[in-house]
Design a protein around this motif. Structure first.
Motif, PDB file in Angstrom:
ATOM      1  N   GLY A   1      53.127 -11.158  28.154  1.00  0.00           N
ATOM      2  CA  GLY A   1      53.283 -12.333  27.208  1.00  0.00           C
ATOM      3  C   GLY A   1      52.677 -11.921  25.804  1.00  0.00           C
TER       4      GLY A   1
ATOM      5  N   LEU B   1      51.197 -14.197  22.573  1.00  0.00           N
ATOM      6  CA  LEU B   1      50.588 -15.438  21.812  1.00  0.00           C
ATOM      7  C   LEU B   1      50.675 -15.375  20.108  1.00  0.00           C
ATOM      8  CD1 LEU B   1      49.851 -18.424  22.100  1.00  0.00           C
ATOM      9  CD2 LEU B   1      47.552 -17.535  22.364  1.00  0.00           C
TER      10      LEU B   1
ATOM     11  N   LEU C   1      54.514 -18.988  22.259  1.00  0.00           N
ATOM     12  CA  LEU C   1      53.880 -18.111  23.494  1.00  0.00           C
ATOM     13  C   LEU C   1      55.158 -17.780  23.936  1.00  0.00           C
ATOM     14  CD1 LEU C   1      52.016 -17.239  25.361  1.00  0.00           C
ATOM     15  CD2 LEU C   1      52.267 -19.454  26.737  1.00  0.00           C
TER      16      LEU C   1
ATOM     17  N   THR D   1      59.902 -18.903  26.227  1.00  0.00           N
ATOM     18  CA  THR D   1      59.176 -19.003  24.854  1.00  0.00           C
ATOM     19  C   THR D   1      59.016 -20.559  24.622  1.00  0.00           C
ATOM     20  OG1 THR D   1      60.304 -17.101  24.089  1.00  0.00           O
ATOM     21  CG2 THR D   1      59.366 -18.588  22.460  1.00  0.00           C
TER      22      THR D   1
END
Lengths: 732, 165
Positions: free
Chosen positions: A556, A558, A607, A618
């Protein structure tokens, strides 16, 4: 003079030596871990040498001999680096496989600093739309592609980045459009023609958020959108793209307005050829739409071309251009029972409003809009330390409106020289000069010219782990050869990598010069006369941002930013009392004036995750607090919440995905006394898609607004209904 | 899962057919606009007052701020007044004379004429008795019908006597 000649000789020596030594050839393929070809970018680190792989993932790059670090990247995939040592005359084949990640960790961008840099080195927020996104979404136009980007919202064709523009009927955009780095806002109205560039030519789009005037000058008040066209691969290639679809009928019988289903379709063909130092491509296309409401038909023809000449590995001459002819019926406002003064009544069939029917005073309205641009660019990489670019451009727009009958022809000529220098201690200097001339001949804007001359410079210095940036631009503006105005646009920024992600901060000043249309418009609107105001000043804004980008293990990423913009002297239509020479009395008229002070602040976060290798998702959220400081009220046409959810899943040659966009109800609009009683709802739009790709064939299904959610964002203008379309693409 | 939640959020929302968002009805024309008024007519419009005007200045405090404009004749015409919820004591049609000076309390008597108003069917004796309730029962007030009669135009001073000569 002798010293000058000697200096010139010394300056050209490294390039001459490189040319004399000969080159090596690096070629191969770029694929994903499933073996599907990727149009990845193969770049030699520390130089401007780069090549984008073709539709089959093949690439070929002429490189200087020696030790090289090559980085292969593609948005949505983890970059890989390869170190090679090549001798002159070598021909080396390398095949690269890239693994998918939520968001590529080190994508390269070219817009934020007006030079190539990694995304996480940018001091301002940047959103990317890759060619993979474009293909997956099966959209038809550039604005459709950009519209789902985090923090971006289109209001009836007008782009808003973090609420920058609001909605001003196309008169002046607070976002600058670039096509391959060349400014492309209209010369007269300052708006953006999103149909200027065929989508078939677009490789990716970069959206820079916040004031960008320190490098780009006027119009970059709220951000910059850079549409980057495809590179031309070696050999002969062709691409055929056919699309067809249908609009859903209105969901209620009382709203039905035709007895057949509305259709849309398009056909685009691209051919390119590249051999040795010469490359060229040509795209022809046409599209038709019946529209999703009454009086909404549209026909468009477009062509674009690009030619490149690479006399040496470090020199590139590029010419490109496009021409679009667009005829479209104009849906003025929807039919309501309560008419405006002078409006002819329309049949509401007993309803308060008919969103699919036009107000009959606009019956027969249509626009013929022709537009095109031509640019010529010379890129030269003198050494690994210094490169420069020179370019010239011409943009022309010509529109003819019927009912009301108006027309305008405008030109925008531009020229720029830019140099980028780097030293061994990590300092990068970008500097340049830019000139532009706009003119208009029109029955409602008159005949006028406007000039802009700017010089800019920005320095980036590596200090430990931190990158510090400072720069400024000064612009001189004049209209019709008088009243020259100077505007200074400084910007400072910093990027600091830490164990909790990469921090970025920036503060910059932006401005937008009044357009020729805003200064000189002379027409009627809503029953009132609109009068010119040649004495307008540029509107300005200070933008501040603090953000952080953090990778969450390998699954991931952010990104979050707090932003704050203080805008001054915003240009807005205002009611004024003036003495009418005919009536010999004071009457109300509309005039564009520098009136508003505004504050826009909020949170822009996204994110991106890849919980499974084949699944990416997303979530992006924008919170916007936009206030008009002149009367301490909400700023018009700025929704407070904007939420976007996206997910895509791939299984072998198949893919499925979707986007959901929530836009909170727009709480305040302009002309509240006229439109304030109209219904307004929040927007909740779901797009679903599916795709299949095998070899050179691909098929994509897109159902936009799948729930057939009926809504509007600007007064009495219906947003698109459910639209199902199939796109077939064949590449050679 | 998020997409599913989004779908659930979006169901049964959006714009719907709406018959009356405020005060709605039909105006019927009794005769047509006299030729003598044709050139001097600025507009025929419909407005509503939450309380019956007590002074000439109150005449400019009507709802909505931009009134509904209707024809000067022809077949019955549907109108919609997008007004806030509440009670309205006077819903009427107004003829406005062309003028180069902005409308104000000082010139209202010379520029405006009442040409028809809504009367409650149970009491047709006086103005201000045709009360209209909007939003209290959920929704607009439909069927607020009345007649426009250009042969029975009333000056402002008709309601605020005496009339100047």
């Amino acid at each position: 003079m002798r010293r000058l000649l000697l200096s010139a000789l010394l300056a050209t020596t490294p390039a001459a030596i490189v040319a004399a030594q000969g080159t090596a050839v690096l070629s191969g393929t770029v694929r994903d871990t499933l073996g599907q070809p990727l149009r990845g970018t193969v770049r030699v680190v520390g130089s401007a040498l780069a090549r984008v792989a073709d539709e089959r993932g093949r690439y070929r790059l002429d490189v200087p001999p020696g030790r090289l670090i090559v980085r292969i990247g593609h948005i949505g995939y983890r970059s890989v680096e390869d170190t090679l040592t090549l001798s002159a005359g070598d021909s080396v084949e390398r095949h690269y496989r890239l693994a998918g990640v939520a968001v590529e960790l080190q994508p390269t961008i070219v817009t934020a600093a007006k030079r190539s840099q990694f995304l996480d080195q940018s001091t301002t927020s940047v959103a990317l739309v890759s060619d993979t996104d474009l293909a997956h979404r099966a959209v038809e136009t550039v604005d459709e592609a950009v519209n789902r980007s985090p923090g971006v919202l289109f209001l009836n064709g007008q782009v808003n980045i973090r609420g920058s523009s609001g909605f001003v009927e196309g008169l002046g955009s607070r976002v600058l459009l670039l096509v391959d780095g060349v400014p492309a806002n209209q010369g007269d109205r300052g708006g953006i023609d999103w149909d200027m560039v065929p989508l078939a030519d677009v490789a990716r789009v970069e959206v820079v958020k916040g004031a960008g005037s320190s490098l780009y000058g006027s119009a970059a008040l709220g951000g910059v959108v850079n549409v980057i066209t495809r590179e031309i691969p070696l050999g002969f290639h062709a691409r055929l793209r056919a699309a067809g679809g249908a609009y859903a009928d209105p969901p209620f019988d009382v709203w039905r307005f035709r007895d057949h289903t509305g259709a849309l379709g398009s056909l685009d063909a691209t051919a390119s050829y590249a051999r040795g130092p010469v490359r060229g491509s040509l795209t022809l296309g046409g599209r038709h739409s019946d529209g999703y409401r009454e009086q909404d038909r549209s026909d468009q023809w477009e062509m674009s071309g690009k030619a490149e000449w690479l006399p040496r590995p470090a020199t590139r001459v590029t010419t490109s251009g496009a021409w679009t002819s667009h005829q479209y019926q104009v849906f003025p406002t929807w039919c309501v029972a309560a008419s405006l003064p002078g409006a002819r009544p329309c049949d509401t069939r007993g309803q308060a409003f008919q969103p699919f029917l036009i107000d009959s005073s606009g019956a027969g309205s249509y626009t013929r809009s022709n537009k095109g641009y031509f640019t010529a660019t010379l890129d030269r990489t003198v050494s690994t330390r210094f490169s420069w670019q020179a370019r010239g451009s011409w943009l022309r727009t010509h529109f003819t409106d019927v009912n009301p009958d108006d027309w305008a022809v405008s030109n925008r000529f531009g020229a720029e020289w830019r140099g980028v220098g780097r030293n061994a201690s990590g300092r990068v200097v970008t500097a340049g000069v830019e000139a532009a001339r706009g003119d208009v001949t029109s029955d409602i804007f008159g005949e006028h010219t406007q000039h802009q001359l700017g010089a800019y410079g920005e320095v980036e210095q590596l200090l430990g782990r931190a990158r510090l940036t400072a720069g400024t631009r000064i612009d001189y503006l004049d209209a019709d050869g008088s009243d020259a105005t100077g505007v200074l646009s400084p910007r400072v920024g910093a990027v600091f990598p830490s164990h909790v992600g990469t921090w970025r901060a920036s503060a910059g000043r932006g401005f937008r010069a009044p357009t020729l249309a805003e200064r000189h418009v002379n027409t009627r609107a809503f029953g009132f006369e609109v009068i010119p105001n040649p004495g307008l000043h540029p509107e300005t804004a200070w933008s501040f941002e603090v953000g952080n980008t953090a990778s969450l293990a390998s699954w991931g990423r952010l990104d979050a930013a707090l932003f704050w913009t203080e805008a001054r002297q915003l240009l807005e239509p205002t009611f004024v009392l003036v003495v009418d020479s005919v009536a010999k009395d004071t009457v109300q008229k509309i005039q564009i004036q520098n009136v508003s002070r505004a504050r826009l602040r909020g949170l822009d976060a996204s994110l991106a995750v890849a919980p499974l290798p084949a699944l990416t998702a997303t979530i992006a959220y924008l919170f916007l607090d936009a206030r008009d400081l002149a009367d301490d009220s909400l700023l018009a046409f700025r929704p407070k919440h904007l939420l976007t959810l996206s997910a895509d899943y791939r299984w072998r040659t198949l893919s499925v995905g979707g986007d959901f966009r929530y836009t909170s109800r727009i709480e305040r609009i302009e002309l509240e006394p006229v439109f304030g009683g109209d219904p307004r709802v929040s927007a909740k739009v779901l797009d679903v898609r599916a795709g299949w790709q095998r070899g050179s064939l691909s098929a994509r299904l897109l159902v936009a607004n799948a729930l057939n959610y009926i809504y509007n964002l600007v007064p009495r203008t219906l947003e698109p209904v459910r639209t199902a379309s199939v796109v077939l693409t064949w590449t050679y | 899962m998020a997409i599913c939640a989004a779908v659930a959020l979006a169901c049964n929302e959006g714009l719907h057919p709406t018959t009356c968002p405020g005060i709605c009805g039909t105006v019927t024309y009794q005769g047509s606009l006299p030729d003598s008024l044709r050139d001097s007519t600025a507009a025929v419009l419909i407005v509503a007052f939450s309380t019956f005007p007590q002074t000439p200045a109150d005449l400019l405090r009507f709802q909505p701020p931009v009134p509904a404009f209707v024809d000067t004749g022809g077949p019955p015409r549907r109108y919609v007044l997008q007004v806030p919820n509440g009670t309205y004591e006077w819903v009427l049609a107004v003829w406005e004379k062309k003028s180069t000076t902005p409308l104000g309390a000082g010139n209202a008597d010379s520029l405006l004429r009442e040409i028809g108003f809504y009367r409650d069917g149970r009491d047709t004796t006086a103005q201000g008795t045709g009360r209209v309730h909007v939003g209290t029962g959920g929704g607009g007030a439909a069927a607020i019908d009345f007649v426009i009669d250009f042969t029975r135009m009333h000056r402002i001073c008709h309601y605020f006597p005496p009339c100047p000569p």
